[in-house]
Design an enzyme around this catalytic site. Structure first.
Site, short mmCIF file in Angstrom:
data_model
loop_
_atom_site.label_atom_id
_atom_site.label_comp_id
_atom_site.label_asym_id
_atom_site.label_seq_id
_atom_site.Cartn_x
_atom_site.Cartn_y
_atom_site.Cartn_z
N LYS A 1 0.84 -1.21 0.00
CA LYS A 1 0.00 0.00 0.00
C LYS A 1 0.87 1.25 0.00
CE LYS A 1 -1.93 -1.22 3.94
NZ LYS A 1 -1.25 -2.49 4.28
N ARG B 1 -10.15 0.20 8.23
CA ARG B 1 -9.60 -1.10 8.60
C ARG B 1 -10.60 -1.94 9.36
NH1 ARG B 1 -3.90 0.16 8.71
NH2 ARG B 1 -2.67 -1.68 9.21
N ARG C 1 12.08 -4.50 5.52
CA ARG C 1 11.72 -3.11 5.20
C ARG C 1 12.55 -2.12 6.01
NH1 ARG C 1 5.66 -1.26 5.45
NH2 ARG C 1 5.75 -2.31 7.45
N ARG D 1 10.96 -0.29 11.50
CA ARG D 1 9.81 0.01 12.36
C ARG D 1 9.78 -0.96 13.54
NH1 ARG D 1 4.67 0.62 8.41
NH2 ARG D 1 3.76 -0.73 9.99
N ARG E 1 -0.36 -8.91 13.58
CA ARG E 1 -0.96 -7.94 12.63
C ARG E 1 -1.76 -8.67 11.56
NH1 ARG E 1 4.40 -4.92 11.08
NH2 ARG E 1 3.16 -3.85 9.49
P1 AP5 Z 1 4.87 -1.43 1.95
O1 AP5 Z 1 4.42 -0.77 0.70
O2 AP5 Z 1 5.58 -0.57 2.95
O3 AP5 Z 1 3.67 -2.23 2.61
P2 AP5 Z 1 2.30 -1.72 3.25
O4 AP5 Z 1 1.18 -2.43 2.59
O5 AP5 Z 1 2.24 -0.23 3.28
O6 AP5 Z 1 2.50 -2.33 4.70
P3 AP5 Z 1 2.43 -1.71 6.14
O7 AP5 Z 1 3.22 -2.63 7.03
O8 AP5 Z 1 2.82 -0.26 6.20
O9 AP5 Z 1 0.92 -1.85 6.42
P4 AP5 Z 1 0.24 -1.98 7.75
O10 AP5 Z 1 -1.15 -1.93 7.30
O11 AP5 Z 1 0.63 -3.13 8.61
O12 AP5 Z 1 0.85 -0.75 8.58
P5 AP5 Z 1 0.27 0.70 8.89
O13 AP5 Z 1 1.42 1.62 8.92
O14 AP5 Z 1 -0.89 1.03 8.03
O15 AP5 Z 1 5.80 -2.68 1.56
C1 AP5 Z 1 6.42 -3.46 2.55
C2 AP5 Z 1 7.84 -3.83 2.10
O16 AP5 Z 1 7.77 -4.67 0.94
C3 AP5 Z 1 8.71 -2.62 1.70
O17 AP5 Z 1 10.02 -2.85 2.14
C4 AP5 Z 1 8.62 -2.58 0.18
O18 AP5 Z 1 9.82 -2.07 -0.40
C5 AP5 Z 1 8.42 -4.05 -0.19
N1 AP5 Z 1 7.51 -4.24 -1.32
C6 AP5 Z 1 6.38 -3.54 -1.59
N2 AP5 Z 1 5.79 -4.01 -2.72
C7 AP5 Z 1 6.58 -5.03 -3.16
C8 AP5 Z 1 6.51 -5.92 -4.26
N3 AP5 Z 1 5.48 -5.85 -5.15
N4 AP5 Z 1 7.47 -6.87 -4.39
C9 AP5 Z 1 8.49 -6.95 -3.49
N5 AP5 Z 1 8.63 -6.13 -2.44
C10 AP5 Z 1 7.68 -5.18 -2.27
O19 AP5 Z 1 -0.30 0.49 10.37
C11 AP5 Z 1 0.54 0.25 11.46
C12 AP5 Z 1 -0.31 0.11 12.73
O20 AP5 Z 1 -1.00 1.34 13.00
C13 AP5 Z 1 -1.42 -0.94 12.67
O21 AP5 Z 1 -0.92 -2.24 12.99
C14 AP5 Z 1 -2.39 -0.40 13.73
O22 AP5 Z 1 -1.98 -0.69 15.02
C15 AP5 Z 1 -2.31 1.10 13.52
N6 AP5 Z 1 -3.33 1.59 12.55
C16 AP5 Z 1 -3.08 2.09 11.31
N7 AP5 Z 1 -4.22 2.40 10.68
C17 AP5 Z 1 -5.23 2.10 11.54
C18 AP5 Z 1 -6.64 2.17 11.44
N8 AP5 Z 1 -7.24 2.62 10.34
N9 AP5 Z 1 -7.37 1.75 12.49
C19 AP5 Z 1 -6.79 1.29 13.62
N10 AP5 Z 1 -5.45 1.19 13.78
C20 AP5 Z 1 -4.66 1.59 12.75
#
Ligand code: AP5
Length: 277
Positions: A53, A129, A168, A201, A212
Site C-alpha cells: 500500500k 480497517r 523493510r 519500524r 498484525r
Molecule cells: P509497503 O508498501 O511498505 O507495505 P504496506 O502495505 O504499506 O504495509 P504496512 O506494514 O505499512 O501496512 P500496515 O497496514 O501493517 O501498517 P500501517 O502503517 O498502516 O511494503 C512493505 C515492504 O515490501 C517494503 O520494504 C517494500 O519495499 C516491499 N515491497 C512492496 N511491494 C513489493 C513488491 N510488489 N514486491 C516486493 N517487495 C515489495 O499500520 C501500522 C499500525 O497502525 C497498525 O498495525 C495499527 O496498530 C495502527 N493503525 C493504522 N491504521 C489504523 C486504522 N485505520 N485503524 C486502527 N489502527 C490503525
C-alpha cells in the site's frame, strides 16, 4: 434531414474544440509528458501488512495530485512527538492491534476538511480497517456530497509477507520505504533523497507481524466484503513485482476513462443516429 446533418456536424465541431481546449489547458497545467491527470480521485487501498500500500500510494498521489492519507504514518508521527495519543498508540501498534475507530475516523476527517492537497481527491492507505470505519467514511463522504470511486484490494499470500516486512527500511521523516533486498537504498541504511539514516519500524518483526496478520484477517477482511458488492471493489495480485502492480492499478484507472468515453460516444451516436435512442 439537411438541418439535422448540419446540426450534428456543428455539435461535433463544438465538442472537438472543447476537447482540444481541455487537453491544451491540462498540458499547460501539468506539463506535456508528466503523466499527471486533471481528474479527481477518491479511493482506498486495502491489503495486509507488507502488501505494498505504502509503495504504490505515492505513485497514485503523484499521478492525480491528490492527498495520500496513511493512518499508520499519522499515528507514527504522534508516537515520534511523544503525545499522549502517541504513547497509547505505540503500545497497541507494537502488539499488532488496532487503535480505536473514533480516533482514526477523527484523524481522517480532520485531514479531508483541512488539508489543501485533498482538494484534488484522496487516496486512503490503511483506512478503513474495520467495518465501523468504513461506515464512518461513508457518512463523511455523504456530508461532502462525494462518493468513493475505487476500493482496491492488494491480494497476497501471508507466506510472502514475512520477507517483505522483516527487510523493510524506512525514512521516518518522509515515510519513504525501502527493502534491504527488493528495493535497496543507494547507500546502505541511508535515505537516497536526504542522506538521513533509515530505521526499522518497531512493529516490523516476525512476532508482531503474526498478530498484525491475525488482526487483518479478523477485522479488515470484512471491510473487503463491505465493498465487494458496491461495484467499486477491484482486486490486484500484489505478489507481482512493484512495476507490474502499478500497471494493474493503471489498468483500473484506464478502465474508468474508457467507461467515460464510451458513455460520451453513446450520447454522440444518439445525436448522430436519433432513431437508435
Ligand atoms: P509497503 O508498501 O511498505 O507495505 P504496506 O502495505 O504499506 O504495509 P504496512 O506494514 O505499512 O501496512 P500496515 O497496514 O501493517 O501498517 P500501517 O502503517 O498502516 O511494503 C512493505 C515492504 O515490501 C517494503 O520494504 C517494500 O519495499 C516491499 N515491497 C512492496 N511491494 C513489493 C513488491 N510488489 N514486491 C516486493 N517487495 C515489495 O499500520 C501500522 C499500525 O497502525 C497498525 O498495525 C495499527 O496498530 C495502527 N493503525 C493504522 N491504521 C489504523 C486504522 N485505520 N485503524 C486502527 N489502527 C490503525
Amino acid at each position: 434531414m439537411g438541418y439535422l446533418e448540419d446540426e450534428v456536424k456543428r455539435l461535433h465541431t463544438v465538442l472537438g474544440n472543447v476537447e482540444g481546449r481541455l487537453k491544451a489547458l491540462e498540458e499547460r497545467q501539468f506539463g506535456k509528458s508528466s503523466g499527471k491527470t486533471a481528474e479527481e480521485i477518491r479511493m482506498i487501498l486495502i491489503g495486509p501488512p507488507g502488501a505494498g500500500k505504502g509503495t504504490q500510494a505515492p505513485k497514485i498521489k503523484e499521478k492525480f495530485s491528490c492527498c495520500h492519507l496513511a493512518t499508520g504514518d499519522m499515528l507514527r508521527s504522534q508516537v515520534a512527538k511523544k503525545t499522549p495519543l502517541g504513547r497509547e498508540a505505540k503500545k497497541i501498534m507494537d502488539q499488532g492491534g488496532l487503535v480505536s475507530d473514533d480516533i482514526v475516523i477523527g484523524m481522517i476527517k480532520e485531514e479531508l476538511d483541512h488539508n489543501p492537497e485533498c482538494k484534488g481527491g484522496f487516496i486512503l492507505d490503511g483506512f478503513p480497517r474495520t467495518v465501523p470505519q468504513a461506515v464512518g467514511l461513508d457518512s463523511m463522504l455523504q456530508a461532502r456530497k462525494q462518493t468513493l470511486q475505487h476500493a482496491v484490494e492488494l491480494q497476497i499470500d501471508d507466506a510472502l509477507l514475512v520477507a517483505r516486512i522483516t527487510g523493510r527500511l524506512v525514512h521516518p521523516a518522509s515515510g519513504r520505504s525501502y527493502h534491504a533486498t527488493f528495493n535497496p537504498p543507494q547507500k546502505p541504511m541511508t535515505d537516497d533523497v536526504t542522506g538521513e539514516p533509515l530505521v526499522q519500524r518497531s512493529d516490523d518483526n516476525a512476532e508482531a507481524l503474526k498478530k498484525r496478520l491475525a488482526t487483518y484477517h479478523q477485522q479488515t477482511a470484512p471491510v473487503v466484503d463491505y465493498y465487494r458488492n458496491t461495484g467499486i471493489w477491484k482486486a490486484i495480485d500484489a505478489s507481482q513485482e512493484p512495476n507490474q502492480v502499478w500497471k494493474s492499478l493503471l489498468a483500473i484507472f484506464d478502465g474508468d476513462k474508457a467507461k467515460a468515453q464510451s458513455s460520451g460516444a453513446g450520447i454522440l451516436s444518439r445525436i448522430a443516429h436519433p432513431s437508435r435512442s
